[in-house]
Design an enzyme around this catalytic site. Structure first.
Site, PDB file in Angstrom:
ATOM      1  CG  HIS A  54      -4.779  10.609 -27.991  1.00  0.00           C
ATOM      2  ND1 HIS A  54      -4.469  10.090 -26.753  1.00  0.00           N
ATOM      3  CD2 HIS A  54      -5.913  11.347 -27.827  1.00  0.00           C
ATOM      4  CE1 HIS A  54      -5.376  10.482 -25.883  1.00  0.00           C
ATOM      5  NE2 HIS A  54      -6.258  11.230 -26.497  1.00  0.00           N
ATOM      6  CG  HIS A  96      -6.438  15.391 -21.553  1.00  0.00           C
ATOM      7  ND1 HIS A  96      -7.012  14.906 -20.395  1.00  0.00           N
ATOM      8  CD2 HIS A  96      -7.212  14.928 -22.575  1.00  0.00           C
ATOM      9  CE1 HIS A  96      -8.069  14.174 -20.711  1.00  0.00           C
ATOM     10  NE2 HIS A  96      -8.215  14.172 -22.014  1.00  0.00           N
TER      11      HIS A  96
HETATM   12 CA   LIG Z   1      -8.434  15.204 -26.932  1.00  0.00          CA
END
Ligand SMILES: [Ca+2]
Ligand SMILES: [Ca+2]
Length: 408
Positions: A54, A96
């Protein structure tokens, strides 16, 4: 674990060929051909779950940088995950948040001071510097920083913001170098919001994958979004890769273990815009899963939809600070009985990749006894098909332990 090893574990469950058995029997070795049969894995395809890094090795290095992705690959990740945003000049980059203050050192650049502003992102008011106000060349003058004060800070400012193309090039180069297939897992981030700014993400994502030779069912690509419309748009425009519907929530009510909802993670922003007041939880019902199966291959739910947590409530009606550290968090809570979501999704033909697994003790329920591997084990045993993790090495260590547990 490499894909080839995973394939081998599947093949090993098939009966040995008659010829091979006869040959071994003739040698008097038949007894040696009956090793303990591994139990079938509870994943949708029977293969071991994927370890999805991630935002790269975000537990160690500033997230979504080439360095963080290279580290995750070095640690053994099967897949690297990235969020896609658009620059002012329409280039897809990996960050992000559109608000660059969160993950870059933009606040330390006086030349950009005048671009600081306040605006809404998916209905949430934010102040900072925003990616759509920067050209790629300008963005490349910024340094990435850690988004989490608990994690290493010494690399802040040293690495650049990569383009999506640069990350694809890295994945391909590392695949050649390691002999493993390194898959990518790009997310269209705030897709409706970017479309409203005149910088839609979808066409560019498809064009880049097409040019990479990766627009196919078998390509090592998983395209994800919280917004169903973004996935449906890409599918209609000819995207052929695997598609994943992400399912969010805001928090957990420590009294009941129930999911709570708040802007901007209460529902897909496209629903808010059209006056649809339902929350993300409608997606995890059998009807919601059946609807998702019409356009996607899998779901990426917040892990609390599979195993939630619940606190201990004191006489004053408030959660008790069990470990007496002055804070109330997951370390003061206990896991609740798993829901049927994994089985329900599998029944709908959808794989399940929950997010996000992290090592910090405040993020681990008490019953995991401070060992993050115990959390992965709980989810692997439930049959999840992959995990989004900030700590690839921990996810892999837990997967190895679990595969051993299943006789592999
Ligand atoms: Ca993501
Ligand atoms: Ca506490």
């Amino acid at each position: 674990m490499t894909p080839s090893v995973r394939d081998h574990s599947i093949r090993s469950r098939r009966p040995a060929s008659r010829l091979a058995l006869l040959a071994l029997a003739a040698l008097g070795l038949a007894a040696c051909t009956t090793p303990r049969t591994p139990t079938a894995l509870p994943t949708l395809d029977g293969k071991p779950p994927l370890v999805v890094a991630h935002r790269g090795a975000s537990g160690q290095l500033p997230e979504e940088t080439l360095e963080a992705y290279a580290r995750a690959i070095e640690l053994g990740a099967d897949v690297i995950e990235m969020d896609l945003l658009s620059t002012q000049d329409g280039v897809l980059v990996t960050r992000h948040d559109p608000n660059l203050m969160i993950s870059t050192d933009v606040a330390r650049h006086p030349e950009f001071a005048s671009r600081k502003k306040t605006m809404q992102v998916d209905g949430e008011t934010q102040t900072g510097w925003f990616v759509q106000d920067f050209t790629l060349a300008e963005l490349k003058t910024l340094g990435a920083i850690s988004t989490d004060a608990e994690r290493p800070q010494q690399f802040n400012g040293r690495f650049k913001v990569p383009t999506f193309q640069e990350v694809i090039d890295l994945a391909k180069a590392k695949s050649r170098e390691t002999g493993r297939t390194i898959a990518i897992y790009p997310e269209t981030k705030n897709p409706t919001w970017f479309r409203d700014l005149g910088l839609p993400l979808e066409d560019k994502l498809i064009a880049i994958l097409e040019a990479a030779g990766w627009n196919s069912r078998t390509a090592p690509v998983y395209v994800q979004s919280f917004e169903p419309g973004s996935l449906k748009t890409m599918k209609a425009k000819g995207l052929k890769t695997k598609l994943i519907q992400l399912i969010d929530g805001d928090g957990i009510d420590m009294r009941t273990g129930a999911m709570t909802y708040a802007v901007p993670v209460d529902r897909p922003y496209e629903w808010t815009q059209t006056g649809d007041r339902r929350n993300f939880d409608v997606m995890v019902t059998p009807a919601g899963l059946a609807e998702i199966a019409t356009y996607a291959d899998g779901i990426g739910p917040w892990k609390r939809y599979i195993v939630s947590v619940k606190g201990t409530i004191g006489a004053d009606g408030k959660p008790v600070d069990i470990n007496a550290d002055g804070k109330i968090n997951d370390a003061d809570a206990t896991s609740t009985v798993p829901t049927t979501l994994v089985a329900d999704a599998h029944r709908a033909g959808l794989f399940v990749h929950p997010f996000t697994f992290r090592n910090e003790s405040r993020r681990l329920a008490r019953d995991y006894q401070g060992d993050p591997k115990n959390e992965y084990l709980a989810f692997y045993r439930l049959g999840v098909d992959g995990v989004f993790t900030d700590f690839t090495d921990t996810a892999l260590a837990a997967r190895a332990a679990w595969l051993k547990e299943t006789g592999r």
